[in-house]
Scaffold this active site. Structure first.
Site, PDB file in Angstrom:
ATOM      1  N   HIS A  56       0.851  -1.194   0.000  1.00 50.19           N
ATOM      2  CA  HIS A  56       0.000   0.000   0.000  1.00 50.19           C
ATOM      3  C   HIS A  56       0.878   1.232   0.000  1.00 50.19           C
ATOM      4  O   HIS A  56       1.929   1.239   0.649  1.00 50.19           O
ATOM      5  CB  HIS A  56      -0.913  -0.003   1.238  1.00 50.19           C
ATOM      6  N   ASP A 104      -8.067  -5.254  -0.038  1.00 51.53           N
ATOM      7  CA  ASP A 104      -8.526  -6.125  -1.118  1.00 51.53           C
ATOM      8  C   ASP A 104      -8.154  -7.592  -0.902  1.00 51.53           C
ATOM      9  O   ASP A 104      -8.661  -8.464  -1.604  1.00 51.53           O
ATOM     10  CB  ASP A 104      -7.934  -5.653  -2.456  1.00 51.53           C
TER      11      ASP A 104
HETATM   12  N1  ACO Z   1       4.129  -7.722  -4.624  1.00 51.70           N
HETATM   13  C1  ACO Z   1       5.466  -7.706  -4.786  1.00 51.70           C
HETATM   14  N2  ACO Z   1       6.225  -6.604  -4.607  1.00 51.70           N
HETATM   15  C2  ACO Z   1       5.597  -5.466  -4.266  1.00 51.70           C
HETATM   16  C3  ACO Z   1       4.209  -5.398  -4.067  1.00 51.70           C
HETATM   17  C4  ACO Z   1       3.461  -6.592  -4.259  1.00 51.70           C
HETATM   18  N3  ACO Z   1       2.112  -6.598  -4.098  1.00 51.70           N
HETATM   19  N4  ACO Z   1       3.847  -4.131  -3.738  1.00 51.70           N
HETATM   20  C5  ACO Z   1       4.985  -3.424  -3.719  1.00 51.70           C
HETATM   21  N5  ACO Z   1       6.055  -4.216  -4.039  1.00 51.70           N
HETATM   22  C6  ACO Z   1       7.472  -3.828  -4.055  1.00 51.70           C
HETATM   23  C7  ACO Z   1       7.800  -3.030  -5.313  1.00 51.70           C
HETATM   24  O1  ACO Z   1       8.213  -3.855  -6.368  1.00 51.70           O
HETATM   25  C8  ACO Z   1       8.906  -2.135  -4.795  1.00 51.70           C
HETATM   26  O2  ACO Z   1      10.068  -2.904  -4.715  1.00 51.70           O
HETATM   27  P1  ACO Z   1      11.506  -2.223  -5.028  1.00 51.70           P
HETATM   28  O3  ACO Z   1      11.696  -1.199  -3.948  1.00 51.70           O
HETATM   29  O4  ACO Z   1      12.462  -3.360  -4.965  1.00 51.70           O
HETATM   30  O5  ACO Z   1      11.394  -1.604  -6.396  1.00 51.70           O
HETATM   31  C9  ACO Z   1       8.486  -1.817  -3.372  1.00 51.70           C
HETATM   32  O6  ACO Z   1       7.683  -2.937  -2.965  1.00 51.70           O
HETATM   33  C10 ACO Z   1       7.671  -0.529  -3.229  1.00 51.70           C
HETATM   34  O7  ACO Z   1       6.540  -0.629  -4.073  1.00 51.70           O
HETATM   35  P2  ACO Z   1       5.995   0.566  -4.963  1.00 51.70           P
HETATM   36  O8  ACO Z   1       5.404   0.005  -6.214  1.00 51.70           O
HETATM   37  O9  ACO Z   1       7.041   1.625  -5.110  1.00 51.70           O
HETATM   38  O10 ACO Z   1       4.847   1.117  -4.027  1.00 51.70           O
HETATM   39  P3  ACO Z   1       3.669   2.063  -4.448  1.00 51.70           P
HETATM   40  O11 ACO Z   1       3.297   2.823  -3.239  1.00 51.70           O
HETATM   41  O12 ACO Z   1       4.003   2.842  -5.679  1.00 51.70           O
HETATM   42  O13 ACO Z   1       2.483   1.038  -4.872  1.00 51.70           O
HETATM   43  C11 ACO Z   1       0.698  -0.484  -4.674  1.00 51.70           C
HETATM   44  C12 ACO Z   1       1.494   0.631  -3.998  1.00 51.70           C
HETATM   45  C13 ACO Z   1       0.252  -0.050  -6.080  1.00 51.70           C
HETATM   46  C14 ACO Z   1      -0.572  -0.756  -3.870  1.00 51.70           C
HETATM   47  C15 ACO Z   1       1.569  -1.768  -4.752  1.00 51.70           C
HETATM   48  O14 ACO Z   1       1.902  -2.195  -3.451  1.00 51.70           O
HETATM   49  C16 ACO Z   1       0.897  -2.907  -5.527  1.00 51.70           C
HETATM   50  O15 ACO Z   1       1.014  -2.963  -6.753  1.00 51.70           O
HETATM   51  N6  ACO Z   1       0.174  -3.834  -4.818  1.00 51.70           N
HETATM   52  C17 ACO Z   1      -0.559  -4.907  -5.498  1.00 51.70           C
HETATM   53  C18 ACO Z   1      -1.885  -4.397  -6.014  1.00 51.70           C
HETATM   54  C19 ACO Z   1      -2.856  -4.126  -4.896  1.00 51.70           C
HETATM   55  O16 ACO Z   1      -3.057  -4.947  -4.001  1.00 51.70           O
HETATM   56  N7  ACO Z   1      -3.524  -2.954  -4.974  1.00 51.70           N
HETATM   57  C20 ACO Z   1      -4.540  -2.552  -3.985  1.00 51.70           C
HETATM   58  C21 ACO Z   1      -4.035  -1.423  -3.129  1.00 51.70           C
HETATM   59  S1  ACO Z   1      -5.224  -0.990  -1.891  1.00 51.70           S
HETATM   60  C22 ACO Z   1      -6.398  -0.141  -2.717  1.00 51.70           C
HETATM   61  O17 ACO Z   1      -6.175   0.531  -3.681  1.00 51.70           O
HETATM   62  C23 ACO Z   1      -7.756  -0.255  -2.263  1.00 51.70           C
END
Ligand code: ACO
Length: 430
Positions: free
Chosen positions: A308, A365
């Site tokens: 998140h 979610d």
């Molecule tokens: N699985 C694997 N790795 C992940 C995940 C995940 N679900 N989420 C984040 N990471 C990793 C990224 O690859 C990144 O790694 P790095 O530092 O080595 O590059 C690090 O964690 C930080 O992630 P970001 O993408 O920079 O975080 P951001 O805040 O931009 O994205 C998001 C947040 C979109 C929710 C992300 O965690 C994600 O894609 N999650 C999966 C989709 C999801 O569950 N979305 C629902 C969110 S809640 C809502 O909207 C109601």
């Protein structure tokens, strides 16, 4: 408290930037005049470090896993409030008295029908249409019946439109579902409460009577309450952004529905179930192999329902849902292998260094879809359910935006990194 400032030193010049003070949480360094005084802008992809507004609606402490609406803890609201009560709280800023709540519920009841002409609108979609596409299109379409309420500066028009949207969204959602299964649209019944009426329109058929199961009605209410607002998330920022051009409330909410549909946002609830199903279907897939894929930098796959932007701790909504999922599954008498896989996956992720270092926890979610599934909602309706829940948040944020004297049309800057001053080359010479 004396007014605080931040100092910015850049290119041999000093800039004094005023601080916007919060009640609690992060303060804001006000850079609104930075470009005018320095000629430069700030760079913040995804606005991960930028506050677009001052807000009194929702407070999140992402490190501690705290979520409050108008000062009330989400756990308290989920345990006690009805969905219309929280809608009132978000939109009007206070919890309603019993009389206020009854009047509000009556007002909403008056508007649950769609204009009959909207039936032809549903007919025009293919049976395979994703219900989020129908929900967003129908939200825009119904605006055409209420054009006299489009003035964003008219507070009474906002109240009318907000009640209409709250009342009609479940009808649109249920009809989108009926369309997809080729069943007759079921009209609202105003002797039922908000959630019961939605369930009736979803699951009743003209050929048989349908009794709303109180266990299911309670669970849907809790899910709607948990989704009601979440400050400046992607869809809410979209609603505010579209509204900042003075587009009407219906158009702004329609855009918010589209933003919510994405798998990185509300669309994740559908993707979580699909991900869990592939683990069940594939004899070679295990929680560990899925975690390994999610960690692989060369694989775009992410563990859906994990991570998140704001929470660097367990999402408090996911915490409520995790324990609630046990109760709901037991109450409806379902043993779902996907729930066992989800718990296994969560355990494996929470013990894995990759997830620990990045502070990746289950988000709302991760467990919501399992409950929706146990309640018999088809997977493609999950994000629609999220949208019904989020509607009061979108509308209260839109209202706050229109009333804030600081609001300006949302129009970010850029840093140009492309070519310049090239001479046009005639097509035959390229
Ligand atoms: N699985 C694997 N790795 C992940 C995940 C995940 N679900 N989420 C984040 N990471 C990793 C990224 O690859 C990144 O790694 P790095 O530092 O080595 O590059 C690090 O964690 C930080 O992630 P970001 O993408 O920079 O975080 P951001 O805040 O931009 O994205 C998001 C947040 C979109 C929710 C992300 O965690 C994600 O894609 N999650 C999966 C989709 C999801 O569950 N979305 C629902 C969110 S809640 C809502 O909207 C109601």
């Amino acid at each position: 408290m004396a007014e605080r400032h931040a100092q910015l030193s850049f290119d041999g010049k000093e800039y004094e930037l005023p601080i916007v003070e919060p009640t609690i949480g992060n303060a804001g360094i006000n850079i609104a005049k930075l470009r005018a005084t320095s000629g430069d802008v700030t760079y913040d992809p995804g606005f991960a470090n930028s506050a677009g507004a001052r807000s009194t609606i929702t407070y999140i402490d992402g490190a501690a896993g705290v979520l409050q609406h108008r000062g009330y803890a989400i756990e308290d609201l989920a345990a006690n409030a009805s969905f219309l009560e929280i809608a009132y709280l978000l939109l009007r800023g206070k919890l309603p008295t019993q009389t206020e709540l009854d009047d509000w519920a009556d007002e909403v009841r008056m508007h649950t029908l769609l204009n009959e002409e909207m039936k032809r609108f549903f007919d025009a979609f293919p049976k395979s249409a994703h219900p989020m596409a129908i929900l967003s299109s129908a939200t825009n379409a119904i605006s055409t019946f209420y054009e006299e309420y489009h003035d964003p500066t008219d507070a009474a028009a906002f109240d009318e439109s907000a009640v209409r949207l709250l009342a009609k969204m479940p009808t649109i959602a249920a009809w989108a579902y009926k369309k997809s299964i080729g069943m007759p649209y079921i009209y609202p019944r105003n002797d039922l409460n908000y959630v019961e009426n939605f369930l009736h329109m979803m699951f009743a058929a003209p050929t048989a009577s349908y009794e709303v199961d109180p266990v299911i009605a309670k669970a849907v209410n809790v899910l709607f309450v948990l989704h009601a607002d979440h400050e400046q998330n992607c869809s809410t920022a979209t609603v505010r952004g579209v509204g900042s051009s003075q587009a009407n409330l219906f158009a702004s909410v329609g855009a918010g529905i589209d933003a919510l549909w994405g798998p990185l946002h509300g669309g994740a609830n559908q993707r979580v179930i699909e991900m869990l199903q592939t683990i069940v279907d594939d004899p070679d897939a295990t929680a560990k192999s899925v975690i390994a894929r999610a960690k692989d930098p060369n694989d775009p796959f992410r563990l859906m329902g994990f991570g998140h932007r704001v929470y660097k701790n367990y999402d408090p909504r996911a915490r409520v849902l995790r324990s609630y999922a046990d109760d709901v599954l037991a109450a409806v008498g379902i043993k779902d292998p996907l729930f066992d896989i989800a718990k296994e996956l969560e355990q494996a992720a929470l013990e894995d260094d990759y997830f620990i270092e990045r502070k990746l926890f289950p988000n709302v979610d991760f467990y919501s879809g399992l409950i929706f599934r146990a309640l018999d909602f088809p997977t493609r309706m999950f994000t629609v359910l999220f949208a019904i829940g989020r509607l009061p948040g979108w509308m209260s944020q839109w209202k706050e935006m229109t009333e804030d004297p600081d609001t300006r049309i949302m129009r970010p800057r850029q840093i140009y990194v492309g070519d310049i001053n090239k001479a046009y080359v005639p097509i035959e010479d390229r």
